[in-house]
Design an enzyme around this catalytic site. Structure first.
Site, short mmCIF file in Angstrom:
data_model
loop_
_atom_site.label_atom_id
_atom_site.label_comp_id
_atom_site.label_asym_id
_atom_site.label_seq_id
_atom_site.Cartn_x
_atom_site.Cartn_y
_atom_site.Cartn_z
N HIS A 4 0.87 -1.18 0.00
CA HIS A 4 0.00 0.00 0.00
C HIS A 4 0.91 1.23 0.00
O HIS A 4 1.74 1.39 -0.90
CB HIS A 4 -0.92 -0.10 1.22
CG HIS A 4 -2.01 0.92 1.31
ND1 HIS A 4 -2.28 1.84 0.32
CD2 HIS A 4 -2.91 1.20 2.30
CE1 HIS A 4 -3.29 2.62 0.69
NE2 HIS A 4 -3.68 2.25 1.90
N HIS A 10 -2.64 -2.34 -9.76
CA HIS A 10 -3.62 -1.74 -8.87
C HIS A 10 -4.88 -2.59 -8.87
O HIS A 10 -5.26 -3.14 -9.89
CB HIS A 10 -3.97 -0.32 -9.36
CG HIS A 10 -4.61 0.50 -8.29
ND1 HIS A 10 -5.96 0.46 -8.05
CD2 HIS A 10 -4.07 1.35 -7.39
CE1 HIS A 10 -6.23 1.27 -7.04
NE2 HIS A 10 -5.11 1.83 -6.61
N ASP A 42 2.42 5.41 -6.76
CA ASP A 42 3.66 5.31 -6.00
C ASP A 42 4.90 5.21 -6.88
O ASP A 42 6.02 5.30 -6.39
CB ASP A 42 3.60 4.09 -5.07
CG ASP A 42 2.51 4.25 -4.01
OD1 ASP A 42 2.30 5.39 -3.59
OD2 ASP A 42 1.87 3.26 -3.65
N1 CMC Z 1 4.58 -6.98 -10.11
C1 CMC Z 1 4.47 -8.20 -10.67
N2 CMC Z 1 3.32 -8.87 -10.82
C2 CMC Z 1 2.23 -8.27 -10.36
C3 CMC Z 1 2.26 -6.99 -9.77
C4 CMC Z 1 3.49 -6.35 -9.66
N3 CMC Z 1 3.58 -5.15 -9.10
N4 CMC Z 1 1.00 -6.65 -9.40
C5 CMC Z 1 0.20 -7.67 -9.74
N5 CMC Z 1 0.95 -8.64 -10.32
C6 CMC Z 1 0.45 -9.89 -10.90
C7 CMC Z 1 0.07 -10.89 -9.80
O1 CMC Z 1 1.18 -11.68 -9.45
C8 CMC Z 1 -1.04 -11.67 -10.48
O2 CMC Z 1 -0.43 -12.54 -11.40
P1 CMC Z 1 -1.08 -14.01 -11.69
O3 CMC Z 1 -2.40 -13.75 -12.36
O4 CMC Z 1 -0.08 -14.70 -12.56
O5 CMC Z 1 -1.22 -14.65 -10.34
C9 CMC Z 1 -1.76 -10.61 -11.31
O6 CMC Z 1 -0.77 -9.60 -11.59
C10 CMC Z 1 -2.96 -9.98 -10.59
O7 CMC Z 1 -2.49 -9.36 -9.42
P2 CMC Z 1 -3.16 -9.45 -7.98
O8 CMC Z 1 -2.10 -9.73 -6.98
O9 CMC Z 1 -4.36 -10.33 -8.03
O10 CMC Z 1 -3.66 -7.95 -7.81
P3 CMC Z 1 -4.23 -7.31 -6.48
O11 CMC Z 1 -5.34 -6.44 -6.89
O12 CMC Z 1 -4.49 -8.35 -5.43
O13 CMC Z 1 -3.00 -6.45 -5.94
C11 CMC Z 1 -1.50 -4.66 -5.70
C12 CMC Z 1 -2.87 -5.09 -6.20
C13 CMC Z 1 -1.40 -3.14 -5.78
C14 CMC Z 1 -1.31 -5.09 -4.23
C15 CMC Z 1 -0.42 -5.33 -6.59
O14 CMC Z 1 -0.57 -4.91 -7.94
C16 CMC Z 1 1.00 -5.06 -6.10
O15 CMC Z 1 1.49 -5.78 -5.25
N6 CMC Z 1 1.68 -3.99 -6.63
C17 CMC Z 1 2.99 -3.63 -6.13
C18 CMC Z 1 2.87 -2.82 -4.85
C19 CMC Z 1 2.35 -1.45 -5.13
O16 CMC Z 1 2.82 -0.75 -6.02
N7 CMC Z 1 1.40 -1.00 -4.30
C20 CMC Z 1 0.81 0.34 -4.41
C21 CMC Z 1 -0.61 0.26 -4.86
S1 CMC Z 1 -1.28 1.82 -5.43
C22 CMC Z 1 -1.32 2.95 -4.16
C23 CMC Z 1 -1.56 2.44 -2.80
O17 CMC Z 1 -2.51 1.71 -2.52
O18 CMC Z 1 -0.76 2.79 -1.94
#
Ligand code: CMC
Length: 396
Positions: A235, A274, A330
């Site tokens: 986050h 996201h 971010d």
């Molecule tokens: N790098 C690599 N793979 C990713 C990433 C990433 N940053 N984000 C998602 N994926 C992949 C994930 O592994 C999954 O792949 P698969 O279908 O093969 O299993 C697919 O994309 C769908 O992702 P998810 O984990 O189901 O997505 P989510 O909605 O649960 O998670 C998130 C959203 C923001 C936690 C995630 O994208 C992430 O970890 N991003 C990196 C951390 C980040 O930048 N966070 C800031 C978010 S925005 C502002 C805030 O909230 O602070």
């Protein structure tokens, strides 16, 4: 599961009705109370946006003056809170200091605690407003004290003739009794960053704020809980994690190798992806522009080259295209903070200050919702049942 719906991570569960923030994740649209974020970032100020989020409309001049005065009159923090902060280790993470000090504030303002106050503060607008002024007023002071603590310098008192953001920069940087005034370009850039971080509907920390407040606990404890959720690297902690990632990548030549580790799921591309945006995050677009304004003033940060190339390669790679992963807010904010001279561990703190306006808007809206119930999700139990207790000496 009977009538229950299994929805890990609340992918598809709406827990409240809201009129605060609208997001269209497919088209990259973000609006606060109906106003596009691009317009607010360009034309408004953070405190004006805070008022808009909490009270629902843009303030007229008189309302804005009263609002600003009330908040700026609450910027001083109690001497005992300062003594408490001085007790932290010299290298304490500023976010840990912020969370603990905010939580301790609940003990200073028992009038905000329904059980101690003996009145239902949620039916008293004036009492609720007072907590809003205190939290928004004191948060930058706590953040500045945490920063000064880390660098081993005396804490600065707020100067309330400055604007909100100007006063924050002043408390961080003032060195002596001279007429120190923060640079207007830096003040405006930080104010824009505050505007675009102010709310984002039910992100994890705001959902936490709603969840904790649904118990009717005081707002200081609830804000401390919301800030704790924001601290995590998935986050608000992502701002910090992005910068550490870019530093670890080190050179543009190392990017392909890093991306292949991401695709093997050995690394995560921080600042990408996201839950709601499945196209470019509109805040990341605004940030790219702010980055340029900062670079024009202070020169380019070498990490920018790595970030731009990382984005270019990721956006042309099928792994990221297929999963609709784009830069989020971010991705560029850390480079701006770093270029402005903030230490990396201050980044989530810089996110928390403006997000408090959003948390408080949801606090007010949540508690005035006649449909409010205590948040109490269900689980799917998969454990054992009906065992017979075995005495200790008979266990293998
Ligand atoms: N790098 C690599 N793979 C990713 C990433 C990433 N940053 N984000 C998602 N994926 C992949 C994930 O592994 C999954 O792949 P698969 O279908 O093969 O299993 C697919 O994309 C769908 O992702 P998810 O984990 O189901 O997505 P989510 O909605 O649960 O998670 C998130 C959203 C923001 C936690 C995630 O994208 C992430 O970890 N991003 C990196 C951390 C980040 O930048 N966070 C800031 C978010 S925005 C502002 C805030 O909230 O602070």
């Amino acid at each position: 599961f009977g009538t229950m719906i299994y929805d890990p991570g609340y992918y598809n569960t709406a827990v409240c009705k809201s009129q605060i923030t609208y997001i269209d994740g497919d088209r990259g649209i973000l609006e606060y109370r109906g106003y596009p974020i691009e317009e607010l970032a360009e034309k408004s100020s953070f405190l004006e946006v805070g008022y808009l989020l909490i009270y629902g409309d843009l303030p007229n001049r008189e309302q804005l003056n009263v609002w600003q005065t009330k908040i700026m009159n609450h910027t001083f923090i109690h001497e005992n809170l300062i003594s408490m902060m001085k007790g932290f280790r010299y290298d304490a993470h500023p976010m840990g200091m912020l969370i603990s000090t905010m939580s301790a504030m609940s003990t200073f303002y028992p009038d905000a605690n329904p059980s101690l106050a003996g009145v239902d503060i949620y039916k008293n607008k004036q009492l609720m407003n007072k907590q809003i002024f205190r939290i928004l007023g004191k948060l930058p002071t706590i953040a500045a004290c945490a920063y000064r603590h880390r660098i081993g310098r005396p804490y600065n008192d707020p100067l309330n003739t400055f604007t909100y953001t100007e006063n924050f920069l002043y408390m961080l940087d003032r060195l002596s009794e001279t007429n120190y005034k923060p640079h207007p370009t830096l003040t405006r850039a930080l104010d824009k960053l505050f505007i675009i971080h102010a709310d984002h509907e039910l992100n994890c920390s705001t959902a936490t704020m709603r969840q904790i407040s649904s118990t009717l606990v005081d707002p200081y404890t609830a804000v401390a809980g919301a800030a704790s959720a924001l601290y995590g690297p998935l986050h608000g902690g992502a701002t910090e994690a992005v910068l550490r990632m870019l530093e670890a990548i080190g050179t543009v030549e190392n990017i392909p190798n890093f991306l292949s580790l991401v695709k093997q799921k050995k690394q995560r591309l921080m600042g990408f992806g996201h839950r709601v945006y499945k196209s470019y995050d509109p805040r990341a677009k605004i940030l790219k522009k702010v980055t340029q304004e900062i670079f024009d003033l202070l020169g380019m940060n070498p990490l920018m080259k790595i970030a731009v190339e990382l984005e270019r390669l990721a956006l042309s790679d099928s792994y990221f295209i297929d999963r609709q992963l784009y830069p989020n807010v971010d991705f560029y904010s850390g480079i701006i903070y770093k270029s402005m001279g903030f230490p990396t561990d201050m980044f989530p703190v810089l996110f928390s200050i403006p997000r408090a306006a959003g948390w408080l808007a949801h606090w007010v809206e949540g508690l005035s919702d006649p449909e409010l119930r205590i948040f109490r999700p269900r689980q799917v139990y998969l454990g054992r049942r009906g065992l017979t207790y075995a005495p200790l000496e008979s266990r293998q």
